[in-house]
Design a protein around this motif. Structure first.
Motif, short mmCIF file in Angstrom:
data_model
loop_
_atom_site.label_atom_id
_atom_site.label_comp_id
_atom_site.label_asym_id
_atom_site.label_seq_id
_atom_site.Cartn_x
_atom_site.Cartn_y
_atom_site.Cartn_z
N SER A 291 0.51 36.27 -35.46
CA SER A 291 -0.89 36.85 -35.12
C SER A 291 -1.63 36.73 -34.39
CB SER A 291 -1.13 38.03 -36.62
OG SER A 291 -1.73 36.73 -37.42
N SER A 292 -2.22 37.26 -34.12
CA SER A 292 -3.31 36.89 -33.67
C SER A 292 -4.90 36.22 -34.24
CB SER A 292 -4.55 38.31 -32.47
OG SER A 292 -4.45 38.82 -33.30
N SER A 379 -8.08 33.65 -29.31
CA SER A 379 -7.08 34.43 -30.30
C SER A 379 -7.26 35.68 -30.26
CB SER A 379 -5.69 33.87 -30.55
OG SER A 379 -5.12 34.43 -30.92
N SER A 380 -8.05 35.40 -31.13
CA SER A 380 -8.51 36.66 -32.08
C SER A 380 -9.96 37.62 -31.03
CB SER A 380 -9.37 36.51 -33.38
OG SER A 380 -9.86 37.61 -33.99
N GLY A 383 -7.60 39.28 -28.92
CA GLY A 383 -5.88 40.31 -28.77
C GLY A 383 -4.68 39.37 -28.64
N GLU A 384 -4.45 38.22 -28.74
CA GLU A 384 -2.73 37.35 -27.94
C GLU A 384 -3.46 37.08 -28.94
OE1 GLU A 384 -4.67 35.66 -24.68
OE2 GLU A 384 -4.16 36.96 -23.32
N ILE A 385 -1.24 37.18 -28.89
CA ILE A 385 -0.78 36.10 -29.75
C ILE A 385 -0.29 34.92 -29.09
CG2 ILE A 385 1.04 35.61 -31.53
CD1 ILE A 385 1.32 38.76 -32.09
#
Length: 453
Positions: A291-292, A379-380, A383-385
Protein backbone atom coordinates in the motif's frame (compact mmCIF):
# COMPACT_ATOMS: atom_id res chain seq x y z
CA UNK A 1 14.75 5.33 74.02
CA UNK A 2 16.66 5.59 70.77
CA UNK A 3 15.63 8.36 68.42
CA UNK A 4 14.55 7.54 64.88
CA UNK A 5 16.61 9.09 62.12
CA UNK A 6 14.85 10.85 59.27
CA UNK A 7 16.17 11.78 55.85
CA UNK A 8 14.67 13.32 52.73
CA UNK A 9 15.32 11.51 49.45
CA UNK A 10 14.56 12.47 45.84
CA UNK A 11 12.56 9.74 44.10
CA UNK A 12 14.07 10.62 40.70
CA UNK A 13 17.82 10.69 41.36
CA UNK A 14 18.19 9.33 44.90
CA UNK A 15 19.89 12.45 46.29
CA UNK A 16 19.67 12.85 50.10
CA UNK A 17 18.80 16.16 51.82
CA UNK A 18 18.83 17.13 55.52
CA UNK A 19 15.42 18.85 55.24
CA UNK A 20 12.47 18.99 52.85
CA UNK A 21 12.51 21.36 49.88
CA UNK A 22 10.26 21.78 46.89
CA UNK A 23 12.86 21.31 44.15
CA UNK A 24 15.71 18.81 44.01
CA UNK A 25 18.96 20.70 43.50
CA UNK A 26 20.59 17.66 41.90
CA UNK A 27 18.12 16.84 39.08
CA UNK A 28 15.98 20.05 39.22
CA UNK A 29 12.72 18.07 39.50
CA UNK A 30 9.84 19.47 41.55
CA UNK A 31 7.88 17.72 44.32
CA UNK A 32 9.96 14.53 44.20
CA UNK A 33 11.51 14.73 47.70
CA UNK A 34 9.89 12.45 50.27
CA UNK A 35 10.57 11.76 53.93
CA UNK A 36 12.34 8.51 54.74
CA UNK A 37 12.57 6.94 58.19
CA UNK A 38 15.96 5.30 58.58
CA UNK A 39 15.10 3.38 61.74
CA UNK A 40 16.62 3.52 65.19
CA UNK A 41 20.17 4.75 65.50
CA UNK A 42 20.88 1.88 67.85
CA UNK A 43 19.57 -0.73 65.46
CA UNK A 44 22.28 -3.00 64.20
CA UNK A 45 22.29 -5.41 61.36
CA UNK A 46 22.96 -8.86 62.73
CA UNK A 47 23.17 -10.55 59.36
CA UNK A 48 26.72 -10.70 58.11
CA UNK A 49 27.53 -12.82 55.12
CA UNK A 50 30.83 -14.43 54.33
CA UNK A 51 32.27 -16.84 51.88
CA UNK A 52 31.75 -15.04 48.58
CA UNK A 53 33.00 -17.39 45.90
CA UNK A 54 35.02 -14.74 44.06
CA UNK A 55 36.20 -12.82 47.12
CA UNK A 56 39.80 -11.61 47.13
CA UNK A 57 41.86 -9.90 49.78
CA UNK A 58 41.47 -6.14 50.04
CA UNK A 59 44.79 -5.17 48.49
CA UNK A 60 45.71 -2.51 46.00
CA UNK A 61 46.51 -4.01 42.59
CA UNK A 62 47.66 -2.71 39.24
CA UNK A 63 45.54 -3.28 36.15
CA UNK A 64 47.84 -5.98 34.76
CA UNK A 65 47.51 -8.02 37.99
CA UNK A 66 43.72 -8.33 37.74
CA UNK A 67 42.40 -11.70 36.60
CA UNK A 68 40.75 -11.33 33.18
CA UNK A 69 39.29 -14.83 32.96
CA UNK A 70 35.82 -14.99 31.44
CA UNK A 71 32.96 -14.84 33.93
CA UNK A 72 31.09 -18.15 34.13
CA UNK A 73 27.49 -17.84 33.02
CA UNK A 74 24.35 -19.87 33.57
CA UNK A 75 22.28 -20.62 30.47
CA UNK A 76 18.65 -19.72 31.20
CA UNK A 77 17.19 -22.23 28.67
CA UNK A 78 15.92 -19.20 26.66
CA UNK A 79 18.32 -18.07 23.94
CA UNK A 80 16.57 -14.68 23.66
CA UNK A 81 16.82 -14.13 27.43
CA UNK A 82 20.53 -15.02 27.37
CA UNK A 83 21.08 -12.63 24.46
CA UNK A 84 19.60 -9.68 26.38
CA UNK A 85 21.63 -10.54 29.51
CA UNK A 86 24.86 -10.61 27.49
CA UNK A 87 25.31 -14.38 27.17
CA UNK A 88 23.63 -15.79 30.27
CA UNK A 89 23.13 -15.24 33.99
CA UNK A 90 26.32 -14.32 35.88
CA UNK A 91 26.64 -15.93 39.35
CA UNK A 92 26.60 -13.30 42.08
CA UNK A 93 24.80 -10.74 39.93
CA UNK A 94 21.65 -8.80 40.85
CA UNK A 95 19.11 -8.57 38.01
CA UNK A 96 15.93 -6.49 38.02
CA UNK A 97 13.09 -7.34 35.61
CA UNK A 98 10.31 -4.77 35.26
CA UNK A 99 7.14 -4.65 33.23
CA UNK A 100 3.42 -3.94 33.22
CA UNK A 101 1.04 -6.31 35.04
CA UNK A 102 0.29 -9.28 32.83
CA UNK A 103 3.32 -8.81 30.59
CA UNK A 104 4.66 -12.24 31.55
CA UNK A 105 7.47 -11.51 34.03
CA UNK A 106 6.49 -14.24 36.49
CA UNK A 107 5.76 -16.69 33.68
CA UNK A 108 9.19 -16.13 32.12
CA UNK A 109 11.01 -16.58 35.42
CA UNK A 110 8.94 -19.62 36.45
CA UNK A 111 9.68 -21.31 33.13
CA UNK A 112 13.37 -20.47 33.48
CA UNK A 113 13.73 -21.75 37.05
CA UNK A 114 11.75 -24.94 36.40
CA UNK A 115 14.19 -25.80 33.62
CA UNK A 116 17.28 -24.79 35.60
CA UNK A 117 16.16 -26.76 38.67
CA UNK A 118 16.73 -29.96 36.70
CA UNK A 119 20.49 -29.33 36.74
CA UNK A 120 21.09 -27.04 39.75
CA UNK A 121 19.59 -25.88 43.03
CA UNK A 122 17.09 -23.04 42.40
CA UNK A 123 14.81 -21.12 44.79
CA UNK A 124 11.66 -19.19 43.81
CA UNK A 125 10.45 -16.70 46.44
CA UNK A 126 6.93 -15.35 45.96
CA UNK A 127 5.53 -12.51 48.03
CA UNK A 128 2.50 -11.54 45.94
CA UNK A 129 1.05 -14.94 45.06
CA UNK A 130 0.40 -18.00 47.17
CA UNK A 131 2.32 -21.20 46.58
CA UNK A 132 -0.87 -22.83 45.25
CA UNK A 133 -1.28 -20.12 42.59
CA UNK A 134 2.29 -20.57 41.38
CA UNK A 135 1.90 -24.36 41.36
CA UNK A 136 -1.33 -24.12 39.35
CA UNK A 137 0.40 -21.97 36.73
CA UNK A 138 3.33 -24.39 36.51
CA UNK A 139 1.01 -27.37 36.00
CA UNK A 140 -1.04 -25.45 33.41
CA UNK A 141 2.13 -24.73 31.45
CA UNK A 142 3.32 -28.34 31.72
CA UNK A 143 6.59 -27.46 33.45
CA UNK A 144 8.80 -29.88 35.41
CA UNK A 145 7.93 -29.23 39.05
CA UNK A 146 9.76 -32.01 40.89
CA UNK A 147 12.94 -30.13 41.87
CA UNK A 148 12.13 -26.40 42.05
CA UNK A 149 12.23 -25.13 45.65
CA UNK A 150 9.43 -22.69 46.55
CA UNK A 151 9.12 -20.17 49.39
CA UNK A 152 6.35 -17.72 50.32
CA UNK A 153 7.94 -14.92 52.37
CA UNK A 154 8.15 -11.12 52.40
CA UNK A 155 10.84 -10.56 55.05
CA UNK A 156 14.21 -9.96 53.41
CA UNK A 157 16.14 -11.15 56.48
CA UNK A 158 14.16 -14.40 56.61
CA UNK A 159 14.66 -14.99 52.88
CA UNK A 160 18.44 -14.59 53.17
CA UNK A 161 18.55 -16.90 56.23
CA UNK A 162 16.67 -19.63 54.35
CA UNK A 163 18.82 -19.11 51.24
CA UNK A 164 21.96 -19.60 53.35
CA UNK A 165 20.67 -23.06 54.29
CA UNK A 166 19.29 -23.95 50.85
CA UNK A 167 22.43 -22.69 49.01
CA UNK A 168 20.74 -22.11 45.61
CA UNK A 169 22.70 -21.14 42.53
CA UNK A 170 19.91 -18.80 41.42
CA UNK A 171 17.08 -17.17 43.36
CA UNK A 172 14.03 -15.20 42.18
CA UNK A 173 12.31 -12.61 44.41
CA UNK A 174 8.80 -11.74 43.18
CA UNK A 175 8.46 -8.85 43.78
CA UNK A 176 10.76 -6.27 45.38
CA UNK A 177 7.82 -3.90 46.07
CA UNK A 178 6.28 -6.24 48.69
CA UNK A 179 9.52 -7.02 50.52
CA UNK A 180 10.26 -5.37 53.86
CA UNK A 181 12.98 -5.15 56.50
CA UNK A 182 12.36 -5.21 60.24
CA UNK A 183 14.39 -2.14 61.19
CA UNK A 184 12.71 0.12 58.59
CA UNK A 185 9.46 1.45 60.01
CA UNK A 186 7.80 2.55 56.77
CA UNK A 187 5.35 0.28 54.93
CA UNK A 188 6.38 -2.16 52.14
CA UNK A 189 6.66 -0.45 48.76
CA UNK A 190 7.87 2.86 50.18
CA UNK A 191 11.09 4.47 49.00
CA UNK A 192 13.10 3.43 52.04
CA UNK A 193 11.84 -0.17 52.07
CA UNK A 194 12.46 -0.73 48.36
CA UNK A 195 15.90 0.87 48.49
CA UNK A 196 17.10 -0.98 51.60
CA UNK A 197 15.61 -4.32 50.54
CA UNK A 198 17.23 -4.15 47.10
CA UNK A 199 20.64 -3.16 48.48
CA UNK A 200 20.42 -5.93 51.12
CA UNK A 201 19.62 -8.57 48.48
CA UNK A 202 22.33 -7.21 46.18
CA UNK A 203 24.93 -7.42 48.95
CA UNK A 204 23.77 -10.95 49.75
CA UNK A 205 24.12 -11.95 46.06
CA UNK A 206 27.65 -10.55 45.83
CA UNK A 207 28.93 -12.12 49.03
CA UNK A 208 27.37 -15.54 48.49
CA UNK A 209 27.86 -15.82 44.72
CA UNK A 210 24.11 -16.40 44.18
CA UNK A 211 22.40 -14.91 41.14
CA UNK A 212 19.38 -12.96 42.45
CA UNK A 213 16.61 -11.91 40.04
CA UNK A 214 14.17 -9.33 41.41
CA UNK A 215 10.80 -8.51 39.84
CA UNK A 216 9.80 -4.83 39.84
CA UNK A 217 6.59 -2.97 39.08
CA UNK A 218 6.26 -0.03 36.69
CA UNK A 219 4.48 3.31 37.01
CA UNK A 220 1.73 4.70 34.76
CA UNK A 221 4.26 6.25 32.39
CA UNK A 222 6.07 2.91 31.96
CA UNK A 223 9.16 3.65 34.06
CA UNK A 224 10.34 1.42 36.86
CA UNK A 225 8.59 2.09 40.16
CA UNK A 226 10.67 3.09 43.16
CA UNK A 227 13.69 5.34 43.66
CA UNK A 228 16.29 5.71 40.93
CA UNK A 229 18.92 4.45 43.35
CA UNK A 230 17.31 1.03 42.87
CA UNK A 231 18.66 0.94 39.32
CA UNK A 232 22.09 2.12 40.47
CA UNK A 233 22.77 -0.68 42.95
CA UNK A 234 21.86 -3.60 40.67
CA UNK A 235 23.94 -5.07 37.84
CA UNK A 236 21.31 -5.47 35.15
CA UNK A 237 17.92 -3.80 34.55
CA UNK A 238 15.61 -5.46 32.02
CA UNK A 239 12.16 -4.30 30.86
CA UNK A 240 9.56 -6.79 29.64
CA UNK A 241 7.19 -4.94 27.32
CA UNK A 242 4.12 -5.88 25.36
CA UNK A 243 0.57 -4.72 24.71
CA UNK A 244 -2.26 -6.64 26.32
CA UNK A 245 -3.90 -7.18 22.92
CA UNK A 246 -0.73 -8.56 21.33
CA UNK A 247 0.71 -12.03 21.77
CA UNK A 248 4.27 -10.80 21.26
CA UNK A 249 6.52 -9.53 24.07
CA UNK A 250 9.87 -7.76 23.80
CA UNK A 251 12.67 -7.95 26.34
CA UNK A 252 15.14 -5.07 26.34
CA UNK A 253 18.04 -4.24 28.66
CA UNK A 254 18.34 -0.70 30.03
CA UNK A 255 21.48 -1.34 32.08
CA UNK A 256 23.90 -4.25 31.95
CA UNK A 257 27.33 -4.44 33.55
CA UNK A 258 28.03 -7.75 31.82
CA UNK A 259 26.95 -7.04 28.25
CA UNK A 260 25.43 -4.64 25.72
CA UNK A 261 22.27 -2.67 26.49
CA UNK A 262 20.89 -2.52 22.95
CA UNK A 263 19.97 -6.20 22.60
CA UNK A 264 16.35 -7.12 21.92
CA UNK A 265 14.65 -10.40 22.74
CA UNK A 266 11.27 -11.34 21.26
CA UNK A 267 8.83 -13.83 22.80
CA UNK A 268 5.36 -15.06 21.88
CA UNK A 269 2.77 -15.73 24.59
CA UNK A 270 1.02 -19.06 23.97
CA UNK A 271 -1.17 -21.46 25.93
CA UNK A 272 1.98 -23.29 27.02
CA UNK A 273 3.76 -20.15 28.20
CA UNK A 274 6.35 -18.00 26.51
CA UNK A 275 8.04 -19.24 23.35
CA UNK A 276 11.11 -17.73 21.71
CA UNK A 277 10.81 -15.99 18.35
CA UNK A 278 14.03 -16.94 16.60
CA UNK A 279 13.25 -14.87 13.48
CA UNK A 280 11.60 -11.60 14.64
CA UNK A 281 11.72 -10.08 11.15
CA UNK A 282 9.11 -12.58 9.97
CA UNK A 283 6.47 -11.37 12.44
CA UNK A 284 7.11 -7.69 11.69
CA UNK A 285 6.76 -8.21 7.92
CA UNK A 286 3.37 -9.93 7.82
CA UNK A 287 1.99 -7.74 5.04
CA UNK A 288 -1.07 -8.94 3.12
CA UNK A 289 -0.56 -6.51 0.22
CA UNK A 290 1.50 -3.45 -0.59
CA UNK A 291 0.00 0.00 0.00
CA UNK A 292 1.08 3.61 -0.37
CA UNK A 293 3.14 4.97 2.49
CA UNK A 294 4.39 1.52 3.50
CA UNK A 295 8.08 0.70 3.27
CA UNK A 296 10.44 -1.82 4.87
CA UNK A 297 13.64 -0.75 6.63
CA UNK A 298 16.50 -2.67 8.24
CA UNK A 299 17.35 -1.55 11.78
CA UNK A 300 20.22 -2.88 13.87
CA UNK A 301 19.26 -4.26 17.28
CA UNK A 302 22.24 -5.28 19.38
CA UNK A 303 24.11 -7.88 17.35
CA UNK A 304 21.57 -8.65 14.63
CA UNK A 305 19.61 -6.88 11.88
CA UNK A 306 15.83 -6.61 12.10
CA UNK A 307 13.45 -5.93 9.23
CA UNK A 308 10.57 -3.68 10.25
CA UNK A 309 7.74 -2.15 8.28
CA UNK A 310 7.28 1.63 8.49
CA UNK A 311 3.89 3.17 7.71
CA UNK A 312 3.25 6.85 6.95
CA UNK A 313 -0.06 8.58 6.32
CA UNK A 314 -0.03 12.09 4.83
CA UNK A 315 -3.43 13.75 4.60
CA UNK A 316 -4.87 17.25 4.16
CA UNK A 317 -5.19 19.02 7.49
CA UNK A 318 -8.34 20.84 8.58
CA UNK A 319 -6.49 22.56 11.41
CA UNK A 320 -4.37 25.70 11.46
CA UNK A 321 -1.50 23.70 12.95
CA UNK A 322 -1.21 20.32 11.18
CA UNK A 323 -0.60 17.32 13.42
CA UNK A 324 2.73 15.48 13.56
CA UNK A 325 2.31 12.12 15.29
CA UNK A 326 5.09 9.52 15.52
CA UNK A 327 4.54 6.13 17.19
CA UNK A 328 7.75 4.19 17.69
CA UNK A 329 10.00 7.04 16.52
CA UNK A 330 11.22 10.42 17.79
CA UNK A 331 8.72 13.18 16.98
CA UNK A 332 11.49 15.81 16.96
CA UNK A 333 13.35 13.90 14.26
CA UNK A 334 10.14 13.72 12.23
CA UNK A 335 9.85 17.53 12.31
CA UNK A 336 13.49 17.88 11.26
CA UNK A 337 13.10 15.49 8.33
CA UNK A 338 10.00 17.36 7.13
CA UNK A 339 12.11 20.50 6.92
CA UNK A 340 14.82 18.60 4.99
CA UNK A 341 12.19 17.29 2.56
CA UNK A 342 10.90 20.82 1.93
CA UNK A 343 14.33 22.37 1.46
CA UNK A 344 16.13 19.64 -0.50
CA UNK A 345 13.30 17.47 -1.85
CA UNK A 346 10.99 20.19 -3.10
CA UNK A 347 7.87 18.85 -1.32
CA UNK A 348 5.85 21.22 0.85
CA UNK A 349 3.84 19.46 3.60
CA UNK A 350 3.13 22.39 5.91
CA UNK A 351 -0.63 22.00 5.30
CA UNK A 352 -0.62 18.21 5.72
CA UNK A 353 -1.16 15.97 8.74
CA UNK A 354 1.65 13.42 9.03
CA UNK A 355 1.18 10.20 11.00
CA UNK A 356 4.05 7.72 11.40
CA UNK A 357 3.81 4.21 12.82
CA UNK A 358 6.40 1.46 13.27
CA UNK A 359 4.56 -1.85 12.85
CA UNK A 360 4.77 -4.39 15.65
CA UNK A 361 5.34 -1.98 18.53
CA UNK A 362 9.09 -1.71 17.89
CA UNK A 363 10.77 1.49 19.05
CA UNK A 364 13.35 2.72 16.53
CA UNK A 365 15.99 5.06 17.93
CA UNK A 366 18.79 4.82 15.37
CA UNK A 367 19.16 7.16 12.41
CA UNK A 368 19.10 4.46 9.70
CA UNK A 369 15.31 4.96 9.44
CA UNK A 370 15.65 8.55 8.11
CA UNK A 371 15.71 7.72 4.41
CA UNK A 372 12.93 5.14 4.80
CA UNK A 373 10.71 7.70 6.51
CA UNK A 374 11.23 10.34 3.82
CA UNK A 375 10.53 7.96 0.93
CA UNK A 376 7.43 6.60 2.69
CA UNK A 377 6.21 10.21 3.08
CA UNK A 378 6.58 10.76 -0.66
CA UNK A 379 4.71 7.53 -1.39
CA UNK A 380 1.77 8.49 0.82
CA UNK A 381 1.72 12.13 -0.33
CA UNK A 382 1.55 11.14 -4.00
CA UNK A 383 -0.62 8.06 -3.41
CA UNK A 384 1.83 5.78 -5.22
CA UNK A 385 2.42 2.18 -4.18
CA UNK A 386 6.07 1.17 -4.03
CA UNK A 387 7.36 -2.28 -4.84
CA UNK A 388 6.91 -4.78 -1.97
CA UNK A 389 10.39 -6.12 -2.83
CA UNK A 390 12.08 -2.77 -1.99
CA UNK A 391 14.05 -2.19 1.22
CA UNK A 392 15.59 1.14 2.28
CA UNK A 393 17.95 2.37 4.98
CA UNK A 394 20.24 5.37 5.46
CA UNK A 395 20.79 8.48 7.57
CA UNK A 396 19.80 11.87 6.18
CA UNK A 397 21.75 15.02 7.06
CA UNK A 398 20.44 18.58 7.26
CA UNK A 399 21.99 19.46 3.90
CA UNK A 400 20.17 16.58 2.20
CA UNK A 401 23.16 14.23 2.07
CA UNK A 402 22.70 10.50 2.64
CA UNK A 403 25.15 9.29 5.27
CA UNK A 404 26.29 5.69 5.79
CA UNK A 405 25.14 3.54 8.70
CA UNK A 406 26.99 0.74 10.51
CA UNK A 407 26.78 -2.91 9.39
CA UNK A 408 25.45 -2.14 5.93
CA UNK A 409 26.59 -5.47 4.43
CA UNK A 410 24.84 -7.49 7.14
CA UNK A 411 21.62 -5.52 6.67
CA UNK A 412 21.57 -6.28 2.94
CA UNK A 413 22.22 -9.98 3.53
CA UNK A 414 19.32 -10.15 5.99
CA UNK A 415 17.01 -8.40 3.50
CA UNK A 416 18.05 -10.81 0.73
CA UNK A 417 17.20 -13.78 2.98
CA UNK A 418 13.62 -12.53 3.21
CA UNK A 419 13.20 -12.21 -0.55
CA UNK A 420 13.83 -8.51 -1.16
CA UNK A 421 15.12 -7.85 -4.68
CA UNK A 422 15.93 -4.13 -4.59
CA UNK A 423 17.58 -1.84 -2.06
CA UNK A 424 18.24 1.90 -1.84
CA UNK A 425 21.16 2.53 0.49
CA UNK A 426 23.87 5.17 1.11
CA UNK A 427 26.60 4.98 -1.52
CA UNK A 428 29.20 4.45 1.21
CA UNK A 429 27.33 1.27 2.22
CA UNK A 430 27.47 -0.18 -1.30
CA UNK A 431 28.92 -3.71 -1.07
CA UNK A 432 31.72 -4.87 -3.34
CA UNK A 433 29.48 -7.72 -4.35
CA UNK A 434 25.72 -7.41 -3.99
CA UNK A 435 23.80 -10.36 -2.48
CA UNK A 436 22.63 -12.83 -5.10
CA UNK A 437 19.41 -11.75 -6.79
CA UNK A 438 19.39 -8.24 -5.27
CA UNK A 439 19.87 -4.90 -7.05
CA UNK A 440 21.54 -2.36 -4.76
CA UNK A 441 21.30 1.36 -5.61
CA UNK A 442 23.70 3.72 -3.84
CA UNK A 443 22.72 7.37 -3.36
CA UNK A 444 24.52 10.39 -1.89
CA UNK A 445 21.75 13.01 -2.02
CA UNK A 446 18.05 13.03 -1.25
CA UNK A 447 17.28 14.06 -4.82
CA UNK A 448 19.04 10.90 -6.09
CA UNK A 449 16.95 8.74 -3.74
CA UNK A 450 13.74 10.32 -5.03
CA UNK A 451 14.85 9.65 -8.63
CA UNK A 452 15.66 6.03 -7.72
CA UNK A 453 12.02 5.46 -6.73
Amino acid sequence: MAKNKTAYVCNECGQDFPRWQGQCSACNEWNTITEVRLGSSSAKRTHQFSGYAGQTSNQVQTLDQIDLSELPRIASSFGEFDRVLGGGIVPGSAILIGGHPGAGKSTLLLQTLCQLSESMNALYVTGEESLQQVAMRAHRLGLPTQKLRMLSETSVEAICDIALNEKPKIMVVDSIQVMHMADIQSSPGSVSQVRESASYLTRFAKQQGIAVIMVGHVTKDGSLAGPKVLEHCIDCSVMFEGDSDSRYRTLRSHKNRFGAINELGVFAMTERGLKEVANPSAIFLSREEASSGSLVMVVWEGTRPLLVELQVLVDNSAMANPRRVAVGMDANRLAMLLAVMHRHGGLQMSDQDVFVNVVGGVKVSETSADLTLLLAMVSSFRGEIMSPELVVFGEVGLSGEIRPVPNGQERLIEAAKHGFKRAIVPKANMPKKAPEGMEVIGVTKLAQALEAL
